[in-house]
Write a protein that holds these residues in place. Structure first.
Motif, PDB file in Angstrom:
ATOM      1  N   ASP A  34       2.729  10.459   1.594  1.00 32.06           N
ATOM      2  CA  ASP A  34       3.554  11.142   2.588  1.00 32.06           C
ATOM      3  C   ASP A  34       4.188  10.197   3.607  1.00 32.06           C
ATOM      4  OD1 ASP A  34       1.239  10.350   3.738  1.00 32.06           O
ATOM      5  OD2 ASP A  34       0.727  12.266   4.656  1.00 32.06           O
ATOM      6  N   VAL A  83      12.226  10.751  14.469  1.00 33.09           N
ATOM      7  CA  VAL A  83      10.866  11.287  14.625  1.00 33.09           C
ATOM      8  C   VAL A  83      10.921  12.760  15.022  1.00 33.09           C
ATOM      9  CG1 VAL A  83       8.667  11.044  15.850  1.00 33.09           C
ATOM     10  CG2 VAL A  83       9.962   9.016  15.206  1.00 33.09           C
ATOM     11  N   GLN A  93       8.834  13.412   6.352  1.00 34.93           N
ATOM     12  CA  GLN A  93       8.543  14.757   6.854  1.00 34.93           C
ATOM     13  C   GLN A  93       9.803  15.548   7.200  1.00 34.93           C
ATOM     14  OE1 GLN A  93       6.948  11.988   7.713  1.00 34.93           O
ATOM     15  NE2 GLN A  93       4.842  12.402   7.086  1.00 34.93           N
ATOM     16  N   LEU A  99       1.740  -8.920  13.474  1.00 34.67           N
ATOM     17  CA  LEU A  99       2.567  -9.088  14.672  1.00 34.67           C
ATOM     18  C   LEU A  99       1.883  -9.925  15.745  1.00 34.67           C
ATOM     19  CD1 LEU A  99       5.082  -8.536  16.302  1.00 34.67           C
ATOM     20  CD2 LEU A  99       4.247  -6.233  16.784  1.00 34.67           C
ATOM     21  N   SER A 100       0.597  -9.691  15.974  1.00 35.42           N
ATOM     22  CA  SER A 100      -0.067 -10.429  17.063  1.00 35.42           C
ATOM     23  C   SER A 100      -0.103 -11.929  16.747  1.00 35.42           C
ATOM     24  CB  SER A 100      -1.470  -9.887  17.300  1.00 35.42           C
ATOM     25  OG  SER A 100      -2.219  -9.922  16.108  1.00 35.42           O
ATOM     26  N   LEU A 143      -0.992  -3.932  16.803  1.00 39.76           N
ATOM     27  CA  LEU A 143      -0.709  -4.548  18.098  1.00 39.76           C
ATOM     28  C   LEU A 143      -0.955  -3.607  19.283  1.00 39.76           C
ATOM     29  CD1 LEU A 143       0.460  -7.384  19.068  1.00 39.76           C
ATOM     30  CD2 LEU A 143       2.445  -6.051  19.713  1.00 39.76           C
ATOM     31  N   LEU A 171       0.852  -1.187   0.000  1.00 37.72           N
ATOM     32  CA  LEU A 171       0.000   0.000   0.000  1.00 37.72           C
ATOM     33  C   LEU A 171       0.889   1.238   0.000  1.00 37.72           C
ATOM     34  CD1 LEU A 171      -2.339  -1.251   2.840  1.00 37.72           C
ATOM     35  CD2 LEU A 171      -2.836  -1.284   0.400  1.00 37.72           C
ATOM     36  N   PRO A 194       6.177   5.907   4.194  1.00 34.55           N
ATOM     37  CA  PRO A 194       6.648   4.657   3.580  1.00 34.55           C
ATOM     38  C   PRO A 194       5.498   3.698   3.279  1.00 34.55           C
ATOM     39  CG  PRO A 194       7.060   4.671   5.937  1.00 34.55           C
ATOM     40  CD  PRO A 194       6.536   6.029   5.603  1.00 34.55           C
ATOM     41  N   PRO A 249      12.274   9.765   8.107  1.00 36.78           N
ATOM     42  CA  PRO A 249      10.887  10.032   7.709  1.00 36.78           C
ATOM     43  C   PRO A 249      10.764  11.073   6.590  1.00 36.78           C
ATOM     44  CG  PRO A 249      11.068  10.001  10.099  1.00 36.78           C
ATOM     45  CD  PRO A 249      12.469   9.960   9.560  1.00 36.78           C
ATOM     46  N   ASN A 305       3.250   0.428   3.221  1.00 32.76           N
ATOM     47  CA  ASN A 305       2.941  -0.608   4.223  1.00 32.76           C
ATOM     48  C   ASN A 305       2.582  -1.897   3.506  1.00 32.76           C
ATOM     49  OD1 ASN A 305       1.278   0.938   7.106  1.00 32.76           O
ATOM     50  ND2 ASN A 305       3.279   1.294   6.211  1.00 32.76           N
ATOM     51  N   TYR A 317       1.532   5.439  -0.016  1.00 34.91           N
ATOM     52  CA  TYR A 317       0.969   6.696   0.481  1.00 34.91           C
ATOM     53  C   TYR A 317       1.727   7.856  -0.158  1.00 34.91           C
ATOM     54  CZ  TYR A 317      -0.800   3.523   4.069  1.00 34.91           C
ATOM     55  OH  TYR A 317      -1.412   2.492   4.719  1.00 34.91           O
ATOM     56  N   TYR A 330       1.776  -7.978  25.357  1.00 37.44           N
ATOM     57  CA  TYR A 330       0.626  -8.406  24.550  1.00 37.44           C
ATOM     58  C   TYR A 330       0.001  -9.690  25.101  1.00 37.44           C
ATOM     59  CZ  TYR A 330      -1.944 -10.579  20.738  1.00 37.44           C
ATOM     60  OH  TYR A 330      -2.912 -11.211  20.004  1.00 37.44           O
ATOM     61  N   LEU A 361       4.507   7.726  11.548  1.00 37.00           N
ATOM     62  CA  LEU A 361       4.495   9.163  11.832  1.00 37.00           C
ATOM     63  C   LEU A 361       3.392   9.864  11.034  1.00 37.00           C
ATOM     64  CD1 LEU A 361       5.705  11.710  13.111  1.00 37.00           C
ATOM     65  CD2 LEU A 361       7.433  11.717  11.297  1.00 37.00           C
ATOM     66  N   ARG A 362       3.208   9.465   9.771  1.00 38.82           N
ATOM     67  CA  ARG A 362       2.194  10.108   8.946  1.00 38.82           C
ATOM     68  C   ARG A 362       0.802   9.929   9.554  1.00 38.82           C
ATOM     69  NH1 ARG A 362      -0.903   6.809   6.124  1.00 38.82           N
ATOM     70  NH2 ARG A 362      -1.554   8.440   4.695  1.00 38.82           N
TER      71      ARG A 362
END
Lengths: 343, 214
Positions: free
Chosen positions: A87, A282, A321, A154-155, B105, A83, A89, A319, A91, A85, B67, B151-152
């Protein structure tokens, strides 16, 4: 004598002081901004990434080329969805492993025949043609131990890790075969070294005792089959409790978090591992040029002595940004304060 | 009474950290003899999850343990304090969401922790900023918990805040996730009312908001 970027990096990896502190601006998406393209269009052709990387090398005068496309590239190779975007990275989308039994039918993609991976080989090859042995070209793989985060979520992966060792081992076998072939093909194309991303190895993600029983074995076997130097990157995860384990695996460097004390990291790594890090990516989007200069200067003062240090961000990808002015300020600060002979 | 029994809390935390569901269940079953369900939640489960969250913040506990521990607690608490129980707190009206992000998560941990702490809340899953504002207004949500990893996505909280205010909503926003941990000023910059660095802090933020929205 002024060193080439390659000489500078090799010297610091040998735990000696080069002419100045080497620095890696790990920029991937920013190449799209350089070329005036969307992130999706930028990564659609290897020519774009080659041009973007060369422009940024020239503009920021840093010490590597980073032909990394995006993290879900490897899941794309397994048939997964990416996917994009405008603005940030890309996914990975819906997991390719929807139920645990899907692991049994997972097959290893042929790396040299998979279109999304071939683009990376073409990029590395073209960059190598341009820079030869002057500038390190950093290839990227995701550890077999971390890839399932994107393959199944992840879960679900945590539950697999704790509850189903049989299927976990089967998944590791597939991922390991892929990772070794993918890393070695990048080296074959001209990459100098491989950045081995493995956030799941971090004690931030799983307890060290659990890692030693699971991922440590996988990583040790995988790294031993990669036919070139590696850097083990924890992608913002903590490293201090496992520095000895990482050194034992034979990796040359470690990407560390800004949330850990850099002095303690330096002592833990001294003469064993080269530190890559650890500017806060960040926060970086809000830095003024003077803040950037101060942060770079402080980091150099804390971590550069004796070599074994490559200044970089803490995550392995800056990032979108973060603006050009800040990147230029970081570069200027390294060139101003990173000269070892000044000390 | 279970109150102030720190040894029992530590023993329960240890069972959770070792993924020992049966051991954790045994401690809860023994506690039920002399305690009401809410006393168990407030005196045992919540302190244990807070202890685990603090351990994660300090680097001594891993996210996988947080978790799995929160999942075990949610399941165990559901056994003696079912979702329909009148003892569960459905105030304030709350929802939790993953904002235009695919990293679920953190949201799952906070959702499980809040439910294990005796709260009921709506799980909106993954929504865009516009979709979230619409749902919050339609459901008259008083507190919305927003989880992000990218962050976005974190920066889009600013849009959520702006659009909620434009719609006349006074909904309180509690944010959490990696961008807010790495940049401690970010939650204020995007207009959130509170930030929870851990699931335990998210519970505290909800408790704080109750005084405000009451």
């Amino acid at each position: 004598m002024t060193m080439s970027s390659m000489q500078r990096v090799l010297t610091t990896l040998g735990h000696k002081e080069p002419d100045r502190v080497p620095f890696f601006l790990l920029l991937s998406m920013h190449g799209a901004r350089e070329l005036g393209l969307s992130i999706k269009d930028y990564f659609s052709k290897s020519e774009h990434v080659v041009e973007g990387q060369l422009r940024m090398l020239n503009k920021y005068r840093h010490d590597c080329l980073y032909p990394f496309f995006y993290t879900p590239l490897e899941v794309e190779a397994f048939g997964g969805e990416v996917l994009f975007y405008e603005d940030g990275p890309p996914n990975s989308g819906t997991p390719i492993i929807k139920k645990k039994s899907d692991i049994l039918s997972l097959t290893v993609p042929a790396v040299t025949e998979t279109a999304c991976l071939v683009k990376v080989f073409e990029t590395i090859h073209a960059l190598k043609e341009k820079v030869g042995d002057e500038t390190p070209i950093i290839g990227v793989v995701v550890s077999p131990f971390s890839l399932p985060v994107m393959q199944m979520g992840l879960s679900a992966y945590i539950e697999l890790l704790y509850e189903d060792p049989g299927l976990f081992n089967k998944l590791m076998a597939v991922n390991q075969q892929f990772c070794v072939a993918w890393a070695n093909a990048q080296l074959q194309a001209g990459a100098t070294a491989i950045c081995y991303f493995n956030p799941m190895a971090s004690p931030t993600m799983i307890a060290r005792e659990m890692y030693l029983k699971t991922g440590f074995q996988v990583d040790t076997q995988t790294l031993s089959q990669i036919q070139g130097p590696t850097a083990f990157h924890l992608a913002s995860g903590n490293a201090l409790p496992i520095l000895g384990d990482l050194a034992a695996m034979g990796t040359a460097a470690v990407g560390v978090s800004c949330l850990e004390d850099i002095s303690a990291l330096k002592e833990g790594c001294r003469n064993k591992l080269t530190i890559i890090g650890n500017l806060n990516g960040v926060e970086m989007r809000r830095w003024t040029p003077s803040q950037a200069e101060k942060n770079v200067r402080d980091l150099i003062a804390a971590a550069a002595d004796g070599g074994g240090f490559i200044l970089s961000d803490n995550h392995g990808e800056i990032p979108w940004q973060v603006g050009e002015e800040t990147l230029q300020a970081i570069s200027n600060a390294v060139h101003k304060w990173g000269n070892y002979s000044q000390e | 009474m279970i109150h102030s029994n720190s040894e029992l809390v530590t023993a329960f935390s240890a069972k959770l950290l070792n993924m020992d569901r049966l051991g954790a269940e045994e401690i809860i079953n023994n506690s039920q003899k002399n305690n009401t369900p809410l006393q168990i939640v407030e005196g045992l489960v919540v302190p244990a999850l807070e202890e685990i969250g603090k351990g994660w913040e300090e680097g001594t506990v891993a996210l996988a343990q947080v978790y799995m521990g929160s999942r075990i607690c949610e399941e165990l608490v559901d056994l003696f304090l079912p979702p329909s129980s009148s003892e569960r707190s459905s105030q304030p009206r709350m929802a939790i969401v993953l904002l235009d992000d695919y990293h679920a998560l953190g949201k799952m941990i906070v959702y499980a922790t809040l439910r294990a702490s005796g709260y009921e809340l709506q799980d909106y899953g993954r929504l865009t900023a516009k979709e979230l504002v619409q749902r919050v207004c339609d459901d008259s949500i008083e507190v919305v918990l927003i989880s992000t990893l990218m962050l976005r996505s974190a920066l889009q909280v600013k849009d959520v805040k702006t659009w909620l205010l434009a719609a006349g909503s006074q909904t309180k926003i509690i944010v959490g996730g990696a961008p807010f941990r790495f940049d401690p000023q970010l939650w204020k910059e995007v207009g959130a009312d509170e930030m929870g660095a851990t699931a335990g802090e998210a519970v505290t933020a909800v408790e704080n908001s109750m005084g405000v929205v009451a």
